[in-house]
Design a protein around this motif. Structure first.
Motif, mmCIF file in Angstrom:
data_model
loop_
_atom_site.group_PDB
_atom_site.id
_atom_site.type_symbol
_atom_site.label_atom_id
_atom_site.label_comp_id
_atom_site.label_asym_id
_atom_site.label_seq_id
_atom_site.Cartn_x
_atom_site.Cartn_y
_atom_site.Cartn_z
ATOM 1 N N SER A 150 0.850 -1.206 0.131
ATOM 2 C CA SER A 150 0.097 -0.127 -0.097
ATOM 3 C C SER A 150 0.714 1.096 0.023
ATOM 4 C CB SER A 150 -1.007 0.199 1.119
ATOM 5 O OG SER A 150 -1.789 -1.169 1.293
ATOM 6 N N SER A 151 1.993 1.109 0.615
ATOM 7 C CA SER A 151 3.010 2.204 0.697
ATOM 8 C C SER A 151 3.394 2.455 -0.680
ATOM 9 C CB SER A 151 4.234 2.123 1.590
ATOM 10 O OG SER A 151 3.686 1.954 3.051
ATOM 11 N N PHE A 152 3.747 1.481 -1.448
ATOM 12 C CA PHE A 152 4.341 1.707 -2.632
ATOM 13 C C PHE A 152 3.263 2.049 -3.631
ATOM 14 C CE2 PHE A 152 7.681 -1.765 -2.218
ATOM 15 C CZ PHE A 152 8.622 -0.818 -2.890
ATOM 16 N N ILE A 153 1.970 2.015 -3.363
ATOM 17 C CA ILE A 153 0.938 2.421 -4.387
ATOM 18 C C ILE A 153 0.441 3.772 -3.928
ATOM 19 C CG2 ILE A 153 -1.543 1.984 -4.796
ATOM 20 C CD1 ILE A 153 -0.891 -1.097 -4.840
ATOM 21 N N ASP A 154 0.350 4.087 -2.682
ATOM 22 C CA ASP A 154 0.194 5.619 -2.115
ATOM 23 C C ASP A 154 0.920 6.487 -2.252
ATOM 24 O OD1 ASP A 154 -2.182 4.279 -1.401
ATOM 25 O OD2 ASP A 154 -1.710 4.021 0.855
ATOM 26 N N ARG A 155 2.239 6.146 -2.186
ATOM 27 C CA ARG A 155 3.329 7.056 -2.299
ATOM 28 C C ARG A 155 4.075 7.014 -3.848
ATOM 29 N NH1 ARG A 155 5.193 9.335 2.536
ATOM 30 N NH2 ARG A 155 3.398 8.980 4.129
ATOM 31 N N SER A 156 3.325 6.372 -4.565
ATOM 32 C CA SER A 156 3.948 6.226 -6.137
ATOM 33 C C SER A 156 2.753 6.307 -6.883
ATOM 34 C CB SER A 156 4.390 5.025 -6.413
ATOM 35 O OG SER A 156 5.451 4.600 -5.594
ATOM 36 N N PRO A 157 2.075 7.770 -7.014
ATOM 37 C CA PRO A 157 0.760 7.881 -7.454
ATOM 38 C C PRO A 157 0.647 7.707 -9.160
ATOM 39 C CG PRO A 157 1.896 10.164 -7.160
ATOM 40 C CD PRO A 157 2.744 9.013 -6.528
ATOM 41 N N GLY A 158 1.947 7.459 -9.697
ATOM 42 C CA GLY A 158 1.900 6.869 -11.156
ATOM 43 C C GLY A 158 1.929 5.632 -11.418
ATOM 44 N N LEU A 159 2.105 4.647 -10.376
ATOM 45 C CA LEU A 159 2.450 3.550 -10.456
ATOM 46 C C LEU A 159 1.504 2.648 -11.525
ATOM 47 C CD1 LEU A 159 4.642 0.955 -9.822
ATOM 48 C CD2 LEU A 159 3.252 0.780 -7.863
#
Length: 394
Positions: A150-159
């Motif tokens: 979730s941290s990857f997804i939330d802190r990487s808004p363009g993933l």
């Protein structure tokens, strides 16, 4: 070492560093480390677009050296970080990777840990993850739970592209409003009751999971799916074909798939966009219903590949009747049937297809063994034709 010597890069630009173990046959880890250290020391002080390091030999690289190389790449605003290692002590993972503001593509495939790292089952992402430019993420042998993902997804808004390979996955939910491509390639423990909420997903690949453990929220309209299940039962609680019906390309394998298709295809909508279909890895000579029903529902189908495989044991389901099933596939140009060498049972399969309207001159039968031989020969040919780099002496 002369200043005019060429660096080991794949282009004339100073923005790409590409280090592949195949260019360093016979080199030990220490000699290779001296080479890379000299390379970075002599490099112009400009931003770095790509840092690629693939190291496959059994001798692991020194953790301190690797940390310094990755730190160099991060300091020089690397956009593509691609590191594949056979062995690495994951407790020494460089933390700067996960807060690199310039990073757009991250590929970390670390392989198995050395023997002194046996308590560490996989790479553990840190608590602080902030990758605002990240678009593509590939992780191998990683301990993935819901919080760091979730941290990857939330802190990487363009993933948009997420690829997890052979990871210790403890996930209940993958949720993203922007994710377009998701690949789950094996798992140390398998997934259990995983919910995917990604309404804009266009590509889904999954290997080694059971269909009963995957469900969808905010169902996407997939354009491409490749699913190879390991289960033998399908609960049927959700309409799995609803996320597949708009696809252009489908590859569906395993007895779990067969059971799902037999339950859902009788009342399924037409696959209006489907042009390429791969299907099978069950005994198609005994149960070809799913194939014929797919042909009925796919008026634009152009390519069909069937993988026949004799099972170790029967799936325990009744054979579906095919009766007088007919179909119209005016664009179907080729049908390829793959089977094991010496398996003559596919003759019956060919007869069934011809009897139901497939022209015999469009059908080609090949063996898995011949496919493997060709792939091996192609790999050797590609390696022989691969351009060799001129390396500086160290």
């Amino acid at each position: 070492m002369g200043k005019g010597d060429k660096q080991a890069v794949k282009s004339d630009s100073d923005e790409i560093i590409d280090l592949d173990y195949r260019d360093f046959w016979g080199w030990g880890a220490e000699k290779f480390a001296r080479y890379v250290n000299n390379l970075l020391h002599d490099r112009h002080n400009v931003d770095l677009h790509t840092f690629r390091l693939h190291w496959d030999p059994d001798v692991p690289l020194n953790c301190k050296d690797l940390r310094s190389w990755i730190s160099y790449a991060v300091k020089h605003k690397v956009k593509v970080l691609d590191v594949e290692l056979r062995m690495y002590d994951k407790t020494n993972l460089p933390p700067g990777i996960f807060t690199c503001r310039s990073l757009q593509e991250l590929n970390l495939q670390w392989g198995g840990a050395p023997y002194q790292d046996i308590e560490h089952k996989g790479l553990v992402p840190p608590d602080i993850i902030r990758l605002p430019s990240l678009k593509k993420l590939t992780l191998r042998d990683v301990e993935v739970s819901e919080l760091p993902l979730s941290s990857f997804i939330d802190r990487s808004p363009g993933l948009e592209d997420l690829h997890l390979i052979e990871s210790a996955t403890c996930l209940k939910l993958i949720a993203s409003k922007v994710l377009k491509r998701l690949t789950l390639d094996g798992s140390m423990y398998g997934v259990e009751n995983l919910v995917i909420s990604a309404p804009h997903l266009i590509s889904f690949e999954c290997t080694g999971c059971s269909l009963k453990d995957i469900s969808w929220r905010d169902k996407p309209s997939l354009e491409r799916a490749r699913i190879h299940t390991c289960g033998s039962t399908f609960g049927g609680e959700s309409r799995f074909t609803e996320v597949l019906v708009h696809a252009k390309e489908l590859a569906l394998f395993g007895s779990d798939i067969k059971v799902m298709l037999e339950k859902e295809l009788p009342t399924c909508s037409v696959f209006e966009n489907l042009t390429t279909l791969e299907l099978g890895k069950w005994d198609l000579t005994k149960d070809i219903y799913a194939v014929l029903r797919f042909l009925q529902l796919s008026p634009r189908l152009e390519e069909l590949t069937l993988m026949h495989r004799l099972p170790y044991k029967e799936a325990g389901t009744d054979v579906m009747p095919i009766g007088e099933m007919s179909f119209q596939c005016p664009f179907l140009g080729s049908v390829t049937i793959q089977r094991s060498e010496g398996d003559t049972g596919v003759d019956k399969l060919v007869d069934v297809l011809v009897a139901h309207g497939v022209s015999s001159d469009k059908i080609r039968v090949t063996s898995y063994e011949d496919i493997q031989k060709k792939a091996h020969a192609d790999k050797i040919r590609a390696e022989q034709e691969r351009p060799k780099k001129k390396l500086r002496m160290v």
